[in-house]
Design a protein around this motif. Structure first.
Motif, mmCIF file in Angstrom:
data_model
loop_
_atom_site.group_PDB
_atom_site.id
_atom_site.type_symbol
_atom_site.label_atom_id
_atom_site.label_comp_id
_atom_site.label_asym_id
_atom_site.label_seq_id
_atom_site.Cartn_x
_atom_site.Cartn_y
_atom_site.Cartn_z
ATOM 1 N N ASP A 183 1.574 6.679 -6.765
ATOM 2 C CA ASP A 183 0.466 7.531 -7.187
ATOM 3 C C ASP A 183 0.767 9.008 -6.975
ATOM 4 O O ASP A 183 0.157 9.861 -7.614
ATOM 5 C CB ASP A 183 -0.814 7.155 -6.419
ATOM 6 C CG ASP A 183 -1.459 5.895 -6.986
ATOM 7 O OD1 ASP A 183 -2.313 5.304 -6.297
ATOM 8 O OD2 ASP A 183 -1.104 5.508 -8.112
ATOM 9 N N LYS A 184 1.690 9.275 -6.051
ATOM 10 C CA LYS A 184 1.959 10.686 -5.735
ATOM 11 C C LYS A 184 3.139 11.254 -6.514
ATOM 12 O O LYS A 184 3.456 12.434 -6.391
ATOM 13 C CB LYS A 184 2.225 10.826 -4.230
ATOM 14 C CG LYS A 184 0.979 10.689 -3.406
ATOM 15 C CD LYS A 184 1.287 10.732 -1.927
ATOM 16 C CE LYS A 184 0.018 10.496 -1.129
ATOM 17 N NZ LYS A 184 0.239 9.985 0.185
ATOM 18 N N LYS A 236 -5.934 2.183 -8.368
ATOM 19 C CA LYS A 236 -4.479 2.353 -8.362
ATOM 20 C C LYS A 236 -3.950 1.942 -9.733
ATOM 21 O O LYS A 236 -4.307 0.923 -10.261
ATOM 22 C CB LYS A 236 -3.868 1.453 -7.291
ATOM 23 C CG LYS A 236 -4.083 1.993 -5.897
ATOM 24 C CD LYS A 236 -2.980 1.490 -4.984
ATOM 25 C CE LYS A 236 -3.082 1.888 -3.543
ATOM 26 N NZ LYS A 236 -3.818 3.018 -3.160
ATOM 27 N N ASP A 250 0.843 -1.205 0.000
ATOM 28 C CA ASP A 250 0.000 0.000 0.000
ATOM 29 C C ASP A 250 0.876 1.252 0.000
ATOM 30 O O ASP A 250 0.622 2.204 -0.760
ATOM 31 C CB ASP A 250 -0.925 0.019 1.224
ATOM 32 C CG ASP A 250 -2.048 -1.010 1.103
ATOM 33 O OD1 ASP A 250 -2.696 -1.307 2.118
ATOM 34 O OD2 ASP A 250 -2.263 -1.512 -0.022
ATOM 35 N N ASN A 251 1.899 1.231 0.848
ATOM 36 C CA ASN A 251 2.796 2.388 0.920
ATOM 37 C C ASN A 251 3.474 2.631 -0.420
ATOM 38 O O ASN A 251 3.599 3.769 -0.883
ATOM 39 C CB ASN A 251 3.893 2.169 1.980
ATOM 40 C CG ASN A 251 3.352 2.273 3.382
ATOM 41 O OD1 ASN A 251 2.242 2.758 3.596
ATOM 42 N ND2 ASN A 251 4.111 1.797 4.357
ATOM 43 N N HIS A 273 2.441 1.670 -3.466
ATOM 44 C CA HIS A 273 1.508 2.169 -4.484
ATOM 45 C C HIS A 273 1.080 3.604 -4.206
ATOM 46 O O HIS A 273 0.930 4.408 -5.130
ATOM 47 C CB HIS A 273 0.287 1.243 -4.578
ATOM 48 C CG HIS A 273 0.591 -0.045 -5.268
ATOM 49 N ND1 HIS A 273 0.961 -0.106 -6.589
ATOM 50 C CD2 HIS A 273 0.632 -1.317 -4.814
ATOM 51 C CE1 HIS A 273 1.203 -1.355 -6.924
ATOM 52 N NE2 HIS A 273 1.020 -2.118 -5.870
ATOM 53 N N ASP A 274 0.888 3.912 -2.937
ATOM 54 C CA ASP A 274 0.555 5.303 -2.587
ATOM 55 C C ASP A 274 1.664 6.233 -3.051
ATOM 56 O O ASP A 274 1.411 7.315 -3.585
ATOM 57 C CB ASP A 274 0.382 5.472 -1.063
ATOM 58 C CG ASP A 274 -0.933 4.886 -0.577
ATOM 59 O OD1 ASP A 274 -1.098 4.676 0.632
ATOM 60 O OD2 ASP A 274 -1.808 4.640 -1.440
ATOM 61 N N TYR A 275 2.884 5.789 -2.834
ATOM 62 C CA TYR A 275 4.021 6.608 -3.219
ATOM 63 C C TYR A 275 4.054 6.801 -4.734
ATOM 64 O O TYR A 275 4.278 7.901 -5.233
ATOM 65 C CB TYR A 275 5.326 5.978 -2.728
ATOM 66 C CG TYR A 275 6.498 6.929 -2.790
ATOM 67 C CD1 TYR A 275 7.439 6.839 -3.798
ATOM 68 C CD2 TYR A 275 6.634 7.944 -1.839
ATOM 69 C CE1 TYR A 275 8.498 7.738 -3.856
ATOM 70 C CE2 TYR A 275 7.690 8.834 -1.896
ATOM 71 C CZ TYR A 275 8.629 8.721 -2.898
ATOM 72 O OH TYR A 275 9.669 9.603 -2.957
#
Lengths: 727, 166
Positions: free
Chosen positions: A308-309, B35, A301-302, A304-306
């Motif tokens: 995405d940003k 995502k 999650d971390n 993919h979040d990264y």
């Protein structure tokens, strides 16, 4: 005359896709290592030998063996099946070559499958045939293979590779390591000793001498009874003896039954214990797997979040990636705003001059009155400069007033139509986070790449951990259907088994005691009868009875002595091997002690230097104990052990300290070892694919050949095992 | 007109783009539903600003087609309000006053109509360079060297601003 395996190769066998020559492994005498990760062909390699010796394979999911005819479709490479057109046939097999000092043998076992339909898993879509085993032989002087046709001869050649009775010492896989000698079966060591000493012959002899002795005594007793001189007491004693023998016979039967019950109770405990231990291990692993999976999820999650940003950094003033390459514009804007303000000011000033030239100057004309005089002239309404009146409202008076207010009116500057200064100022101020970062963007990008790499690395590491834990968990067997066995049931069963064992043991001991007493009574009665008997008639019969008794006694003692000597010898060899196996380990070990249990089986204990029984040692230690006994059994055999060792070695269970000693000791006992391991594999080492322990082992001169199995990262159906020979 | 009024008039404008790039925008602008396999932009104005920048740096000013073939989106004043990006964008634009055909000082005396025309020129400037940038992005985006990289947009951006494109 040792047998040495020279080559092993596969044809479309599980993940070993391709022809025999494409997949061939070449081996030498000494230690041969194949490194393979989970799924890398390790257990399939072993399956080749199961097919060779037993026409069976092990299903890695159910951990059960199946005959080739029942499992045939599954052993064929998925890729080969997929590529075969409908109507065509695909072949699948194993090929092995081994040598003795004079001859070389080649054995091929294969099947053929004709494709009837598209499915690669449906048995109805394929028609299977099992080929006859091909066996060829050649001498080593002028090598040219000749076929062997006789089925018995073929079987003999296959068995000569490793004799069936000795395979349990040569051939073990995974969890089977603990079952070579199944120490839960306390007969295991006893059976090993029996095999080594030919104990069954001694047992037969004891039985025979006992039988003869009994018959001799019966004959004597008969003659005593029929003798006219036999006393009443003697007759009574003979009757008593007869009755006693019947009781003893009954008791012996009961004793045997209870002994079996007791042994079964012990086996049951051992079975449940193993399951219980495994259930505990699995539970522990399950918790660990869950924990690692949670960590993996968070890490993913971390990550993919990264990701995405990342592109948001173009527009975020803290990173300002859009500012890359805009240094010129930054300077331009600064120059322009400066120029704009300067021009603006000049324009303002010029406009002011144009409108009110006099207002622009703050100095009074020459000879002008001072401000006090001006005030007076205004109040007096009279100009003292030109000496004329200046009444209120007249031009002269207005002029005087204008002179007085000259400084005030000069402050009121002319305006522009549009006031945009603040607009440009605010732009410059607000845009400053971007402008000041024009030369920092590249570093920011590099830093982002590094963070992303670190996050990805963490995900990969956790994925590996989970995969490894799941693989380890799969290796832990619980016999039976482990979906149904819950831990609570196992614990309950264990408690019941303990109780039953205790009850059996009590009964066993009681009956044994009773039996011994009766046997003693019988013996005393025999002596008594013997003393009482009239000498003249029964002398030769008495002598014969005594002789046969002595022979029986001697035979029994010889048997026991041979057994005990072999036991001591095994113990001694086991300790020699054990000491060598643990020599690189920092933890000091105790000694191994074999003792006879009350039921006649052999207890195997591990005692420290103070004579205390040591339990709870590491799994590596436990494995080393087992290997010590196996090697002792082989060493205690008077002739050299002439067969290869084929082992799937769970080195992680051994621990680093044991790995080196294990390979050294194996080399001393077995003329050739072929050992498959997974723990030496390291995907990240692009050069050798080995961990640092693996690379250390590669350098050892005792290692003859060294292979690493590899697999590409493709879909399951395309998965093939390739190999890389490092030595 | 004062500074605030001028700024307000500017920020309520809704720039237009060529509708033929709808598919590209859809591909690249992730509205936050799922995502992505690799990074995308967020709202449409982000990709618009990006395209303006690469269009400007590669000197590709392409007028928009007739109105019915174009569409507008969010007014400038609502673009990423918490970020100074809009001020940066306008600062860049206003450094090109020669191309805009007015200078800052002349704006001070303009009638409101003329000032509105300046605003229109600013908007056209942005739209036409963004249009050029969209064209360039469409050409580059599918190239194998940029395939499936998380840094595709930075790779393209860097090459454009450093003049490395052929």
């Amino acid at each position: 005359m040792a047998t040495i395996i020279k080559t092993i190769s596969f044809n479309n066998f599980f993940n070993y896709y391709g022809e025999y020559d494409d997949t061939q492994y070449d081996f030498e005498e000494g230690t041969n290592i194949i490194v393979a990760d989970n799924g890398g062909g390790k257990s399939k390699f072993f399956n080749a030998f199961l097919w060779l010796f037993y026409d069976e394979v092990l299903d890695s999911e159910t951990k059960r063996r199946y005959g080739i005819k029942d499992f045939g479709l599954k052993i064929i490479s998925d890729k080969a099946k997929k590529e075969t057109p409908i109507g065509d046939t695909v072949s699948c097999g194993i090929r092995l070559e081994y040598e003795t000092p004079r001859k070389r043998f080649r054995i091929i076992k294969s099947i053929k499958a004709k494709k009837l339909d598209e499915s690669i898993t449906d048995n109805n879509a394929w028609s299977l045939t099992i080929d006859e085993a091909e066996v060829d032989v050649t001498d080593l002087v002028l090598p040219k293979y000749k076929a062997v046709y006789d089925p018995d001869k073929k079987r003999e050649i296959i068995n000569d590779l490793i004799q069936p009775s000795l395979r349990q010492y040569s051939f073990f896989q995974g969890e089977e390591v603990d079952r070579i000698i199944d120490f839960s079966k306390k007969n295991s060591i006893k059976e090993a000793i029996n095999t080594l000493t030919g104990m069954s012959d001694f047992d037969e002899l004891v039985k025979t001498t006992h039988y003869i002795n009994e018959k001799a005594i019966d004959t004597r007793d008969k003659h005593i009874k029929e003798s006219e001189n036999a006393s009443i007491q003697t007759q009574k004693d003979l009757e008593e003896k007869k009755a006693l023998r019947i009781e003893i016979e009954k008791l012996e039967k009961e004793y045997e039954n209870v002994r079996i019950q007791f042994e079964n109770a012990e086996k049951e405990i051992a079975r449940i214990e193993q399951n219980y231990t495994n259930a505990q291990k699995r539970q522990k692993l399950d918790n660990k797997i869950k924990e690692e999976r949670n960590k993996l999820k968070t890490a993913r999650d971390n990550y993919h979040d990264y990701l995405d940003k990342i592109n948001g950094k173009f527009f975020d003033g803290n990173f300002a990636w859009l500012a890359l390459g805009f240094d010129k514009e930054k300077n331009d804007f600064r120059d322009r705003i400066t120029q704009y303000k300067e021009t603006r000011y000049e324009t303002l000033t010029l406009r002011g001059i144009e409108e009110n030239p006099n207002d622009h100057f703050t100095i009074l004309p020459f000879d002008s009155p001072d401000s006090v005089t001006l005030d007076k002239m205004i109040d007096d309404k009279h100009c003292y400069v030109c000496n004329r009146s200046a009444p209120e409202g007249s031009d002269a008076h207005k002029y005087l007033l204008k002179l007085k207010n000259r400084n005030n009116t000069s402050k009121a500057k002319p305006k522009f139509r549009n006031d945009l200064v603040q607009f440009f100022d605010n732009l410059q101020l607000n845009a400053s986070p971007f402008f000041k970062r024009t030369d920092q963007v590249k570093d920011s990008v590099m830093s982002t790449i590094q963070i992303e790499k670190d996050l990805k690395g963490r995900v990969i590491k956790l994925e590996k951990n989970v995969k490894s834990l799941v693989g380890s968990r799969q290796d832990i067997i619980i016999t039976g259907n482990d979906d149904e066995s819950k831990d609570s049931d196992i614990i309950k069963d264990y408690g019941v088994a303990i109780k039953q064992k205790q009850q059996s043991e009590d009964r066993y001991n009681r009956i044994k005691g009773e039996l011994n007493n009766k046997l003693k009574t019988l013996e005393d009665l025999n002596s008594k009868i013997s003393k009482e008997a009239p000498l003249s008639n029964s002398d030769k019969f008495e002598s014969f009875a005594r002789l046969t008794r002595d022979i029986e006694e001697a035979t029994r003692r010889t048997r026991d002595r041979v057994f005990d000597q072999m036991l001591k010898r095994l113990e001694s060899y086991a300790n020699i091997h054990f000491k060598d196996l643990i020599k690189y380990n920092e933890q000091s070990g105790g000694i191994l002690k074999f003792t006879k249990s009350p039921t006649g089986t052999i207890d195997f204990n591990y005692i420290d230097s103070n004579g205390n029984l040591v339990s709870g040692a590491s799994t590596g230690f436990q494995r080393m104990k087992i290997f010590s006994v196996v090697m002792a059994i082989i060493s205690a055999n008077t002739s050299n052990y002439n067969y290869p060792l084929l082992a799937d070695a769970p080195l992680s269970e051994f621990g680093t300290g044991f790995i080196k000693s294990f390979f050294e000791e194996a080399g001393k006992i077995f003329p050739q070892s072929i050992i498959l391991v997974k723990e030496l594999y390291d995907k990240d080492n692009a050069k050798t694919l080995l961990s640092k322990e693996g690379e250390a082992l590669l350098k050892e001169s005792a290692i003859s050949t060294f292979y690493v199995n590899t697999q590409e990262d493709v879909e399951q159906i395309e998965l093939v095992t390739s190999k890389k020979r490092l030595k | 007109m004062d500074s605030n009024q001028f700024r307000e008039k500017l920020l309520i404008k809704r720039p237009r783009y060529n509708k033929r790039y709808d598919l590209l925008i859809k591909k690249l602008a992730n509205k936050g539903t799922t995502k992505s396999e690799y990074s995308q932009f967020g709202p449409i104005y982000e990709i618009f600003i990006y395209c303006f920048m690469i269009g400007l740096k590669s000197q590709r000013r392409i007028p928009l087609p007739e109105r019915k073939l174009t569409a507008d989106f969010l007014e400038i004043g609502k673009w990423k309000r918490e970020s100074p990006i809009v001020d940066f964008l306008l600062s860049i634009v206003l450094t090109k006053s020669e191309e805009l055909s007015f200078d800052w000082n002349s704006m001070e005396d303009m009638e409101d109509n003329d000032l509105s025309q300046c605003i229109d020129k600013i908007i056209s400037f942005i739209e036409e360079y963004a249009n050029g940038g969209f064209q360039l992005l469409e050409e580059l985006y599918e190239k194998p060297e940029y395939a499936e990289s998380h840094y595709i947009f930075m790779d393209i951006y860097r090459k454009v601003v450093e003049g490395e494109l052929e």
